[in-house]
Scaffold this motif. Sequence first.
Motif, short mmCIF file in Angstrom:
data_model
loop_
_atom_site.label_atom_id
_atom_site.label_comp_id
_atom_site.label_asym_id
_atom_site.label_seq_id
_atom_site.Cartn_x
_atom_site.Cartn_y
_atom_site.Cartn_z
N THR A 64 -1.37 11.45 -10.20
CA THR A 64 -1.99 10.38 -10.98
C THR A 64 -3.35 10.80 -11.50
O THR A 64 -3.69 10.57 -12.67
N ARG A 93 0.81 -1.21 0.00
CA ARG A 93 0.00 0.00 0.00
C ARG A 93 0.85 1.27 0.00
O ARG A 93 0.32 2.36 0.21
N TYR A 147 1.49 11.82 -4.84
CA TYR A 147 1.62 11.01 -6.06
C TYR A 147 0.24 10.63 -6.59
O TYR A 147 0.02 10.60 -7.82
N LEU A 148 -0.69 10.35 -5.70
CA LEU A 148 -2.05 10.04 -6.14
C LEU A 148 -2.70 11.24 -6.82
O LEU A 148 -3.42 11.08 -7.82
N VAL A 176 0.28 2.27 -9.97
CA VAL A 176 -0.68 3.27 -9.51
C VAL A 176 -0.83 4.38 -10.54
O VAL A 176 -1.94 4.82 -10.84
N ASP A 228 0.67 7.46 -0.73
CA ASP A 228 1.42 8.65 -1.15
C ASP A 228 0.44 9.63 -1.80
O ASP A 228 0.21 9.61 -3.01
N ARG A 229 -0.14 10.51 -0.99
CA ARG A 229 -1.21 11.39 -1.47
C ARG A 229 -0.76 12.35 -2.57
O ARG A 229 -1.51 12.55 -3.54
N TYR A 240 4.59 1.85 -7.91
CA TYR A 240 4.25 3.25 -8.17
C TYR A 240 3.78 3.45 -9.61
O TYR A 240 2.80 4.18 -9.85
N LEU A 268 -0.26 3.75 -2.67
CA LEU A 268 -1.62 4.21 -2.41
C LEU A 268 -1.71 5.15 -1.22
O LEU A 268 -2.70 5.86 -1.06
#
Length: 407
Positions: free
Chosen positions: A212, A200, A208-209, A342, A205-206, A339, A203
């Motif tokens: 994304t 996780r 990076y999200l 994601v 890593d805000r 990563y 997931l």
Amino acid sequence: MPHLLPDNGPQRAIAATNFVNTIGSGLYLTAGVLYFTQAAHLPAAQVGLGLGIAGFVSLAAGIAVGHLADTRGARGVYATTLVVRGLATACFLLAHSFWPFVLAVCAATGAHAAEDAARSPLIRRHGGDRPQEFRAYLRAVTNIGVSVGALLAGWVVQVGTHTAYEMLVIGNAVTVGASAVFLVFLPPVTSGHAVDGPRRLALRDRPYLLITVLNGIMAIQFKVLTVALPLWMIQATTAPRWLISGTMLTNTVIVIAFQVRASRGVDSPTAGGVAYRRSGVAFLVACSLFSLSAGVPAWAAATLLMTAVVIHTVGELWHSAAGFEVSFALAPEHATGQYLGVFGLGTGLAETLGPTLLISLCITWGRPGWYVVGALFALTGLAAPLAVRWAGRHEHARQGEVAALAA
């Protein structure tokens, strides 16, 4: 492209795998839907529903397979995804009813979605000092392979027999599965060391999200030239229909010739944020010109459309270069596959939802919809540098924590 072949053996093996693989992708992208409707005799509505289900099912494949590549070794995992997709594609020959079709296409689409995540550690390991630039080279190779596959698929569509469509499926399965053979020439990539909560990590890593999500919104642009523009040209403009092929050819040639060069200037996350912003502006200008091509004489429509395609493709070069840089630079080396898996979620959502969004806005609504889509791209591009700076601060803090723990 500046260099026709990479400098070292591992890069050449990866490029050869990519080229042979994407020939099969070109076959399927061009005429795969026609196989299901013309040869397998499935209703178009069922084909659309099945492809949509497969798109959603495949979204999670990248994360799981990326983590597996990080921990078990990327070469074997990548080869497995290729073989699985080849076998699943061969099962299309047995898909003469809805549920066998759904199972086969879910397996093939899931394996395809997992390929990028499984390949990412290999690109990072063998890509040299600038794996992002090697990734740009692979994108140019992808366009060449897809073009070759599209030409072969054109012959299949022209012949139009059941046997010809079956040959298309067999050719797709063979090229995808056979592409794994070149990976024998790669040295194995050792698995990454364990970290706290590895499954996780990406997931959680805000920043990076957020990147994304922004990249996923921007990735809808890939469907503009393949979905929205052909329908717009036929329904709303007086441009000749053969120009549809001209727009795709123009886009492909520019990407093949300039993607590596465009990526060289994007050599840091900050530069990636700037490239996102530039691409958003380019897409806004292109969408505005697409809109203006309606209601004008054929010569004016053709001029506006081709100009818009060139500007859109320049934005595509910047967008791709930004994605290559940011996705690699902000991913920890030991969790590259996870990563990048994601990061692929955003592109997967764009693939699944983008066509419906573009058709609703640009085709059903018409001219105002093009301005809305262009504004969406521009605003996303403006937000990207802020998200990249946040992710940079987060990455710096994480490296400090790792250094403290090591001490």
